[in-house]
Design a protein around this motif. Structure first.
Motif, short mmCIF file in Angstrom:
data_model
loop_
_atom_site.label_atom_id
_atom_site.label_comp_id
_atom_site.label_asym_id
_atom_site.label_seq_id
_atom_site.Cartn_x
_atom_site.Cartn_y
_atom_site.Cartn_z
N LYS A 216 0.83 -1.21 0.00
CA LYS A 216 0.00 0.00 0.00
C LYS A 216 0.87 1.26 0.00
O LYS A 216 0.55 2.25 -0.66
CB LYS A 216 -0.90 -0.01 1.25
CG LYS A 216 -1.80 1.20 1.40
CD LYS A 216 -2.94 1.17 0.40
CE LYS A 216 -3.90 2.32 0.64
NZ LYS A 216 -5.02 2.32 -0.33
N LYS A 221 2.10 -0.87 -8.37
CA LYS A 221 0.67 -0.68 -8.66
C LYS A 221 -0.14 -1.95 -8.43
O LYS A 221 -1.35 -1.87 -8.15
CB LYS A 221 0.49 -0.21 -10.10
CG LYS A 221 1.02 1.19 -10.37
CD LYS A 221 0.73 1.60 -11.80
CE LYS A 221 1.22 3.02 -12.08
NZ LYS A 221 0.94 3.43 -13.49
N THR A 265 -8.08 -7.10 2.54
CA THR A 265 -8.23 -6.09 1.49
C THR A 265 -9.01 -4.87 2.00
O THR A 265 -8.70 -3.74 1.63
CB THR A 265 -8.93 -6.68 0.26
OG1 THR A 265 -10.19 -7.25 0.64
CG2 THR A 265 -8.07 -7.76 -0.37
N TYR A 268 -6.65 -2.70 4.44
CA TYR A 268 -5.62 -1.89 3.79
C TYR A 268 -6.15 -1.13 2.58
O TYR A 268 -5.37 -0.57 1.81
CB TYR A 268 -4.43 -2.77 3.41
CG TYR A 268 -3.74 -3.33 4.63
CD1 TYR A 268 -2.96 -2.53 5.46
CD2 TYR A 268 -3.90 -4.67 4.99
CE1 TYR A 268 -2.35 -3.04 6.59
CE2 TYR A 268 -3.29 -5.20 6.13
CZ TYR A 268 -2.53 -4.36 6.92
OH TYR A 268 -1.93 -4.87 8.06
N LEU A 270 -7.45 -2.07 -0.26
CA LEU A 270 -6.96 -2.61 -1.53
C LEU A 270 -8.13 -3.19 -2.32
O LEU A 270 -9.16 -3.56 -1.75
CB LEU A 270 -5.91 -3.69 -1.27
CG LEU A 270 -4.67 -3.22 -0.48
CD1 LEU A 270 -3.81 -4.41 -0.11
CD2 LEU A 270 -3.88 -2.19 -1.28
N SER A 334 -4.96 -4.23 -6.64
CA SER A 334 -4.51 -2.89 -6.97
C SER A 334 -4.88 -1.99 -5.81
O SER A 334 -5.58 -2.40 -4.89
CB SER A 334 -5.17 -2.39 -8.26
OG SER A 334 -6.56 -2.22 -8.07
N LYS A 335 -4.40 -0.75 -5.86
CA LYS A 335 -4.65 0.17 -4.75
C LYS A 335 -5.93 0.95 -4.96
O LYS A 335 -6.35 1.15 -6.08
CB LYS A 335 -3.46 1.13 -4.60
CG LYS A 335 -2.19 0.38 -4.27
CD LYS A 335 -1.00 1.32 -4.24
CE LYS A 335 0.28 0.55 -4.00
NZ LYS A 335 1.47 1.40 -4.02
#
Length: 335
Positions: A216, A221, A265, A268, A270, A334-335
């Motif tokens: 993160k 990416k 997920t 964080y 995500l 992915s972020k």
């Protein structure tokens, strides 16, 4: 890439021959796993969940000399001992680790073709762009070799020097470096690569959540990872204590679930952009049938078992895969 892509299942025919040693060497592998589990069970007791750090409930079951429970908060299956630095060095860095590496060195090119190229194909289907990767826990470089066949550049790191040396002999352009397992978190944080790949590694780490936390914070990416999950294989291993615990035991002392992955997920912030759920649970069922049939007309019995069972193996496995209760999952974040 706004919508998540979900894939299920994989043909078992590709890996039946590769997995034959599980039957042939079942007794040796079982004894080795039990030795590892005994060492693990001597580590300090775990009282809080490895994923969400909530206090764990009491032991639910004991398998191959180790105790386990499931977190009521995030659904993660926890071993009730800590996988300490001492334990990880015992498995992967010390002399025991050399024995461990031999298991993954056999049939190198066949493993690349039938196990690792499908993983790369999945990643390319999700991203649909030119990629360059950092692979942590690269082992003997099977995934990096698959990348070379597609003209994809990558650099890898692994803790086991035996596998690093072998991998570099097999690779032409990509390279594997030796590193200390504790450096894995910093490598993610400092990477200049767009994609970080960690296949079959997170479940071995002392602090797995740091992988997601540092991703993160990093410039990367995408994070491509795979982890073992609680499944039918785990139940079979518990039911048959003289059967090699491929999924839970020895090198895997905790298992993810769909719920615990979702917890991570969300924690964080995500985004899952690709999932691939598949396992070899039905193959493990066939394995236990064969292992326990050895004293009873083995050749004739196995002949008919193969005749009627192999043809429906993938159909049976797909039921588990589509319900996300199979033994393995690959995920792109992915972020």
């Amino acid at each position: 890439m706004s919508s998540k892509k979900v894939y299920f299942s994989k043909s078992s025919k590709d890996i039946l021959d590769i997995k034959k040693n599980f039957i042939k060497d079942d007794k040796i592998l079982t004894l080795q796993a039990q030795e590892w589990n005994r060492y693990y069970s001597r580590q300090p007791r775990r009282t809080k969940c490895k994923i969400c750090e909530i206090k764990l409930p009491k032991k639910i079951f004991r398998s191959h000399f180790a105790d386990y429970t499931v977190c009521k908060n995030c659904g993660h299956l926890n071993g009730l001992n800590k996988d300490t630095k001492k334990f990880n060095n015992y498995l992967y860095k010390d002399s025991k680790g050399v024995k461990f590496s031999k298991f993954y060195i056999k049939n190198y090119n066949e493993r690349v073709k039938k196990i690792y190229k499908p993983k790369l194909k999945f990643l390319k289907q999700i991203l649909k762009k030119k990629i360059e990767i950092l692979e942590l826990g690269a082992g003997a470089g099977h995934f990096l070799k698959a990348c070379e066949t597609e003209k994809i550049n990558g650099i890898g790191y692994d803790v086991n020097l035996t596998m690093v040396n072998l991998g570099n002999k097999m690779l032409r352009k990509n390279k594997i470096n030796h590193f200390n397992i504790d450096d894995i978190y910093q490598h993610i944080l400092n990477t200049d690569k767009e994609i970080v790949t960690i296949l079959g590694v997170i479940e071995h780490l002392e602090h797995p959540n740091l992988i997601f936390e540092n991703f993160k914070k990093s410039k990367a990416k995408y994070l491509f990872f795979s982890v073992p999950t609680f499944s039918l294989s785990t139940i079979l291993e518990h039911a048959f204590q003289n059967f090699y615990p491929r999924v839970l035991g020895g090198i895997h002392n905790h298992l993810y679930s769909e719920k615990s992955i979702k917890f991570i997920t969300k924690k964080y912030k995500l985004k899952i952009i690709g999932e691939w759920w598949f396992g070899t649970d039905i193959m493990d069922l066939m394995r236990v049938l064969k292992v326990y049939s050895k004293p009873h007309d083995e050749k004739r019995y196995i002949k008919y078992l193969n005749k009627y069972y192999i043809q429906v193996m993938d159909d049976l496995q797909s039921v588990l895969d589509k319900n996300k209760i199979c033994g393995d999952v690959h995920i792109v974040l992915s972020k």
